[in-house]
Design an enzyme around this catalytic site. Structure first.
Site, PDB file in Angstrom:
ATOM      1  N   HIS B 220       0.836  -1.296  -0.115  1.00  0.00           N
ATOM      2  CA  HIS B 220      -0.050  -0.004   0.104  1.00  0.00           C
ATOM      3  C   HIS B 220       1.006   1.149  -0.098  1.00  0.00           C
ATOM      4  CE1 HIS B 220      -3.972  -1.923   1.319  1.00  0.00           C
ATOM      5  NE2 HIS B 220      -3.422  -2.381   0.029  1.00  0.00           N
ATOM      6  N   SER B 224      -0.825  -0.581  -5.813  1.00  0.00           N
ATOM      7  CA  SER B 224      -1.047  -1.842  -6.730  1.00  0.00           C
ATOM      8  C   SER B 224      -0.213  -1.704  -7.994  1.00  0.00           C
ATOM      9  CB  SER B 224      -2.403  -2.468  -6.897  1.00  0.00           C
ATOM     10  OG  SER B 224      -2.910  -2.705  -5.766  1.00  0.00           O
ATOM     11  N   LYS B 248     -15.451  -6.716  -7.898  1.00  0.00           N
ATOM     12  CA  LYS B 248     -14.658  -7.686  -8.802  1.00  0.00           C
ATOM     13  C   LYS B 248     -14.241  -8.881  -7.936  1.00  0.00           C
ATOM     14  CE  LYS B 248     -11.632  -7.628 -12.657  1.00  0.00           C
ATOM     15  NZ  LYS B 248     -11.312  -6.611 -13.785  1.00  0.00           N
ATOM     16  N   ASP B 249     -13.536  -8.663  -6.785  1.00  0.00           N
ATOM     17  CA  ASP B 249     -13.110  -9.720  -6.039  1.00  0.00           C
ATOM     18  C   ASP B 249     -14.317 -10.918  -5.596  1.00  0.00           C
ATOM     19  OD1 ASP B 249     -10.316  -8.925  -6.416  1.00  0.00           O
ATOM     20  OD2 ASP B 249     -10.401  -7.943  -4.170  1.00  0.00           O
ATOM     21  N   GLU B 292       2.924 -34.158  -2.194  1.00  0.00           N
ATOM     22  CA  GLU B 292       1.777 -33.526  -2.501  1.00  0.00           C
ATOM     23  C   GLU B 292       2.040 -33.030  -4.008  1.00  0.00           C
ATOM     24  OE1 GLU B 292      -0.913 -35.176  -1.289  1.00  0.00           O
ATOM     25  OE2 GLU B 292      -2.002 -33.503  -0.437  1.00  0.00           O
TER      26      GLU B 292
END
Lengths: 194, 429
Positions: B220, B224, B248-249, B292
């Site tokens: 921040h 971004s 949007k998220d 895995e």
């Protein structure tokens, strides 16, 4: 002792004759001494925390294993358990011993003779950990009918390490021979490992 | 937030005003994920994956806390408590267990996309190096947490995974065996190992949460990155995080949860390994030990070293495996190109997609048995992986001619139309 009223700053000290000396190092000494004591104290406190993660007494108490050899025929092997790890006890046939002796020691990745890997007078008893020295898998070859690999000893299925009849690494990624633990023959048919 | 046009928090509710004056937590949230955080207006759906990673961590912590209430951390009881008690007896235990096991996979899927997003759009470059470095730390912590969690059900793969992974440390010269015994608390994985892994598996997610706060804090400061890689020039380049990106998220979260539910309810064991339904047996190794899926590329690098060269092959494998991740710490200084986004870097763009293919090939090899063909392919792919970061990227950043960058995010988004509209408005005014 001098006081603030007499104009002595924290950076200064008073000499024996009452004169004011610029001597900041004396305070540095106190700072370093205090910090050193704190660092040693912190180190001492970390010690039991780290040490507590070492094997505890009950784990160490399992650190000897007695194996009875009477029932193991030549050419046979058994799996026992030593410190919760597999232990291979193998009664070598004369042919297997001869094969192991026939290999030039200098050609080996981890050069050792069969004599060095067995107890004096008990050359036919190959006692090793069943832990591949690559990443710790249990090699095949101790159980009845298991794949003994191209050198007739043990074969690790994980990454293809092959050991010979003396438990020495001959092929594949493992860096060392199968580990030989400390052991004692308490009689001709009983061995105490650990 | 650093942009001068960021909205300021002005509580209307008297209670929030009272709280904010005494502890500015509402202000902190508003500036972090509310309308007080201006975000570039052109983010695509790849920018959803940070939030999705955070959501995955929350899901893992919540399901994990409840599962821990039913788990017995002992070598004698762990397997039965997971496969007996939790899967059959505990109310909805099967759901919690499958959500936690598959949640780990979803977490890694999301984080891998998040990392490759950063690689493609140059999000690791100045001034966001610290965001990237903290991200690599989070990734390492995630790997440690996931590995220790996989040991807890104490099945065959759990046990032999612990044996093989702690075996890496015995490759360290001189003190290696001592370190391995210290890590295990014994000579082979047992009660002591299981209990300390459980303790750390419970602790590390909270450490991850702490580092995530630092990761977001560091993000921040410059704000971004965005698909053009061009810095924000003014207010017209940004929109407030809320409601634009919360919406949007939110859409991305919906898709994520649909896929996650499909795994849990229809393919709960698809990503697992059947051998882990066999209780741990210290005297018998499974024929084919695999970690895995999310560790496969690194496992392939580990196994790619088969010849001793000064150091034993085993030590090379371990160094290369850790090195392949530690290398990422140096990436911001290996790539000297001032252009961030691969959209404007014709050569880097190709290298990026070759790297993606290379990592997929490594993953495929890592999940396959250690047969000669796979080993040779993983050797080539591992060599390429290191060459990408150490040779190809530094060279490209010197010789490449980037395509012309747009003057601003707004110009890139709206093109001539936007330009003319702005001019038209200006002319009218």
């Amino acid at each position: 002792m001098a006081t603030f009223e007499e104009g002595v700053s924290p950076e200064q000290t008073v000499g024996p004759g009452g004169e004011i000396l610029d001597n900041p190092r004396r305070r540095d000494y106190l700072t370093y001494a205090a910090a050193s004591v704190a660092a040693v104290g912190a180190g001492v406190v970390v010690l039991p925390l780290v040490n507590s993660m070492n094997p505890s007494a009950d784990v160490l108490a399992l650190s000897t294993t007695e194996v009875n050899l009477a029932a193991i025929e030549p050419g046979q092997a058994i799996k026992a358990s030593f410190r919760k790890q597999p232990l291979f006890v193998r009664n070598l046939t004369p042919k297997e011993m001869a094969e192991a002796d026939a290999v030039p020691v200098s050609s080996l990745r981890d050069p050792q003779t069969l004599e060095q890997r067995t107890a004096e007078g008990h050359k036919n008893w190959l006692i090793t950990l069943g832990v591949c020295t690559h990443l710790g898998c249990v090699p095949l070859g101790a159980g009845e009918g298991e794949n003994r690999g191209p050198f007739g000893g043990y074969f690790c299925p994980c990454h293809g390490s092959a050991y010979d009849t003396a438990g020495r690494i001959r092929q594949g990624p493992a860096p060392k021979n199968l580990e030989v633990p400390k052991y004692n023959f308490t009689s001709d048919t009983v061995v105490v490992v650990g | 937030m650093s942009f001068p046009w960021a909205r300021h928090y002005e509580p209307k509710n008297p209670v929030m005003k009272w709280v904010d004056e005494r502890l500015p937590l509402p202000r902190f949230v508003y500036n972090a994920i509310g309308a007080g955080y201006p975000v570039p207006r052109n983010l695509n759906y790849f920018w959803n994956f940070g939030i999705l990673a955070g959501l995955s961590l929350v899901i893992q912590i919540v399901t994990g806390i409840v599962l821990a209430m039913h788990f017995h951390s002992s070598a004698a009881g762990a397997f039965d408590s997971v496969n007996g008690t939790i899967m059959r007896d505990v109310n909805a235990g099967w759901f919690l267990r499958f959500a936690h096991a598959n949640g780990a996979s979803m977490f890694f899927v999301v984080v891998y996309i998040h990392i490759f997003r950063g690689l493609h759009y140059g999000s690791y470059k100045a001034p966001r190096e610290m965001v990237w470095l903290l991200g690599v730390v989070i990734f390492l912590l995630m790997m440690a947490t996931a590995f220790m969690g996989y040991v807890l059900p104490w099945g065959q793969m759990s046990f032999w995974g612990a044996q093989v992974i702690t075996g890496f440390f015995s490759a360290i010269p001189v003190v290696g065996d001592w370190i391995r015994i210290w890590l295990l608390g014994g000579y082979a994985p047992d009660d002591a190992t299981l209990n300390r892994f459980f303790s750390l598996h419970y602790l590390l997610p909270f450490v991850i949460a702490g580092v995530i706060i630092l990761h977001i804090w560091a993000l921040h400061i410059p704000g971004s990155n965005n698909p053009t890689g061009v810095e924000v020039k003014g207010e017209q380049d940004t929109v407030p995080f809320h409601p634009y990106y919360t919406a949007k998220d939110g859409f991305g979260v919906g898709i994520f949860l649909i896929l996650f539910s499909t795994l849990i309810f229809f393919y709960p064991d698809y990503l697992g390994h059947p051998d882990n339904y066999i209780p741990a047996n210290p005297l018998s190794t499974p024929a084919h030990i695999v970690p895995e899926w999310y560790f496969w590329p690194f496992y392939a690098i580990l196994r790619a070293f088969t010849a001793d060269f000064i150091l034993p092959a085993k030590l090379w494998g371990v160094l290369a495996m850790f090195g392949s991740i530690l290398l990422l710490f140096f990436l911001p200084w290996l790539d000297r190109s001032p252009v961030r986004s691969a959209n404007y870097r014709p050569m880097y763009r190709v290298a990026f997609w070759v790297l993606v293919a290379d990592v997929l090939i490594l993953g495929w090899c890592g999940g396959s048995p250690a047969e000669p063909l796979y080993v040779i392919i993983s050797q080539i792919a591992a060599a390429y992986y290191f060459a990408h970061f150490l040779i190809i990227v530094p060279i490209i950043s010197r010789i490449e001619t980037p395509r012309p960058l747009p003057n601003s995010i707004t110009e890139a988004v709206l093109g001539d139309e936007g330009g003319s509209r702005i001019t038209a408005t200006a002319a009218t005014a």
